[in-house]
Design a protein around this motif. Structure first.
Motif, PDB file in Angstrom:
ATOM      1  N   GLN A 229       9.688  -6.893   9.608  1.00 51.12           N
ATOM      2  CA  GLN A 229       9.499  -8.324   9.360  1.00 51.12           C
ATOM      3  C   GLN A 229       8.228  -8.878   9.999  1.00 51.12           C
ATOM      4  N   LEU A 230       7.691  -8.180  10.976  1.00 52.08           N
ATOM      5  CA  LEU A 230       6.429  -8.607  11.586  1.00 52.08           C
ATOM      6  C   LEU A 230       5.221  -8.197  10.756  1.00 52.08           C
ATOM      7  N   THR A 231       5.458  -7.568   9.625  1.00 46.53           N
ATOM      8  CA  THR A 231       4.389  -7.224   8.687  1.00 46.53           C
ATOM      9  C   THR A 231       4.532  -8.126   7.452  1.00 46.53           C
ATOM     10  N   ASN A 232       3.585  -7.997   6.530  1.00 42.09           N
ATOM     11  CA  ASN A 232       3.732  -8.731   5.262  1.00 42.09           C
ATOM     12  C   ASN A 232       4.097  -7.783   4.122  1.00 42.09           C
ATOM     13  N   TRP A 233       4.815  -6.689   4.478  1.00 43.95           N
ATOM     14  CA  TRP A 233       5.280  -5.743   3.457  1.00 43.95           C
ATOM     15  C   TRP A 233       6.244  -6.416   2.498  1.00 43.95           C
ATOM     16  N   LYS A 234       6.076  -6.128   1.225  1.00 45.99           N
ATOM     17  CA  LYS A 234       6.985  -6.582   0.183  1.00 45.99           C
ATOM     18  C   LYS A 234       7.557  -5.361  -0.533  1.00 45.99           C
ATOM     19  N   ALA A 235       8.688  -5.562  -1.187  1.00 44.64           N
ATOM     20  CA  ALA A 235       9.430  -4.431  -1.759  1.00 44.64           C
ATOM     21  C   ALA A 235       8.665  -3.677  -2.835  1.00 44.64           C
ATOM     22  N   ASP A 236       7.642  -4.296  -3.424  1.00 45.08           N
ATOM     23  CA  ASP A 236       6.912  -3.593  -4.489  1.00 45.08           C
ATOM     24  C   ASP A 236       5.729  -2.784  -3.955  1.00 45.08           C
ATOM     25  N   PHE A 237       5.579  -2.707  -2.620  1.00 41.74           N
ATOM     26  CA  PHE A 237       4.528  -1.882  -2.015  1.00 41.74           C
ATOM     27  C   PHE A 237       5.129  -0.574  -1.497  1.00 41.74           C
ATOM     28  N   PRO A 238       4.386   0.528  -1.549  1.00 37.79           N
ATOM     29  CA  PRO A 238       4.842   1.767  -0.935  1.00 37.79           C
ATOM     30  C   PRO A 238       5.011   1.601   0.574  1.00 37.79           C
ATOM     31  N   PHE A 239       5.982   2.294   1.132  1.00 31.66           N
ATOM     32  CA  PHE A 239       6.320   2.202   2.553  1.00 31.66           C
ATOM     33  C   PHE A 239       6.543   3.614   3.072  1.00 31.66           C
TER      34      PHE A 239
END
Length: 377
Positions: free
Chosen positions: A186-196
């Motif tokens: 949550q401290l990142t701006n990762w969204k579900a449509d990006f690779p992780f």
């Protein structure tokens, strides 16, 4: 009974602002942030909703009363003046735990005993009980916390800590708490449509928490809470909260999440934990050393809690891991990299100064969260 309550969401040091934002995202606006806690006023329905949805809080406590006390008589009388019968039934079980910091009432066992006796006297008076209370009913854990002579009395609504999601069937030597893992995402701006990618996944906690966030699955959906049995919280409120969680989950969200680790045993543990979490095959698990990490897609995220190298024998191997990761990710400037470690030489080993750092605690270990923002294409 008044349907408005004051709740305290406790938080690990450094995560208070993250917890506060989660509380606000649930629609509660009367929020105050303090060290180790977030205090907010809400309707009773917030008790089930917050227990179900708060990913980064440790517990949700109900504030019963707060006052200044410098003598045991003060503590007894002011505790007795509080409306305990509103929360604890005649047969309710109510053990007392406590802590005291920089206060005249420094003996925690004495404070616990006095609060226990005071609450019992209040309940016996209100329920017309002449002898001992049976305490055979629902569980209510009272905490007496004294800081600089200010007494805070709370009831724990969660039971087991909120980090216990119910999916951990196995773990490694130094597992990260689920609440901290969720905070790292949550401290990142990762969204579900990006690779992780988590290239040091261990038992898979960070990747699993990312998947829960990605599909908007309530972290408490598969567990129970002690306050579900409290007589004054309508069972419909719990039913409504669980129904809301089911309605808001986006099980159709496609995810590209990979967890890898050099230890094949940890990969098997991670797979089992993911299945227990109800995520099945949503996460890709690979046995792989970090030097074999080669992203094939632009604009992804690496989020990881690698080994810290605190044991002397491990230090050279861990330092090489950091170097390998830095060398690889230098060729992928569109990727964002977030690394939690206590190793103060991380930036030197990685080969680049972090865009941003944030101090966090992993248990009792002081760490930094190194953040490298990708140049998205």
């Amino acid at each position: 009974m008044n349907t408005n309550v004051t709740l305290i969401a406790t938080a690990a040091m450094g995560l208070e602002s993250v917890v506060a934002q989660e509380v606000k995202n649930l629609g509660y606006t009367d929020v105050e942030v303090a060290n180790g806690r977030v205090v907010f006023k809400a309707d009773v329905s917030a008790i089930p909703r917050c227990n179900l949805w708060l990913r980064t809080a440790d517990r949700v406590k109900l504030l019963v009363g707060e006052f200044t006390a410098t003598t045991f008589d003060d503590l007894f009388e002011q505790t007795k003046a509080l409306p305990w019968e509103q929360y604890i039934a005649e047969d309710g079980e109510f053990p007392v735990i406590g802590k005291s910091v920089k206060s005249k009432l420094y003996s925690v066992p004495d404070c616990q005993a006095i609060v226990k006796k005071s609450v019992a006297e209040r309940l016996k008076l209100k329920y017309g009980v002449a002898s001992w209370l049976q305490e055979s009913g629902a569980f209510h854990r009272i905490e007496v916390a004294i800081l600089k002579d200010v007494v805070t009395l709370t009831l724990d609504t969660s039971g087991s800590g909120l980090h216990k999601r119910g999916y951990r069937v196995g773990q490694g030597d130094a597992p990260i708490k689920e609440t901290l893992a969720a905070a790292l995402v949550q401290l990142t701006n990762w969204k579900a449509d990006f690779p992780f990618v988590d290239p040091f996944c261990g038992s898979g906690t960070i990747a699993i928490e990312a998947a829960l966030i990605g599909q908007n699955i309530a972290p408490g959906f598969n567990r129970n809470f002690v306050s579900e049995k409290w007589h004054w919280i309508d069972s419909n409120l719990w039913e409504n909260a669980f129904n809301e969680a089911e309605d808001l989950a986006n099980y159709d969200q496609v995810l590209n999440i990979t967890g890898s680790d050099i230890d094949h045993r940890m990969i098997e543990v991670a797979k089992a934990n993911a299945i227990e979490a109800g995520l099945g095959d949503l996460i890709n698990w690979k046995q792989m050393q970090v030097s074999d990490l080669y992203p094939r897609i632009q604009n992804g995220y690496v989020i990881a809690n690698p080994p810290y190298g605190e044991r002397i024998g491990d230090k050279p191997e861990v330092e090489q891991m950091y170097k390998d990761l830095g060398n690889i990710m230098n060729d992928y400037p569109s990727w964002s990299v977030y690394i939690l470690t206590s190793n103060e030489d991380f930036e030197v080993l990685y080969g680049r100064k972090a865009t941003k750092k944030r101090k966090l605690f992993n248990g009792f270990i002081k760490t930094d969260y190194y953040q490298y923002f990708g140049r998205h294409i």
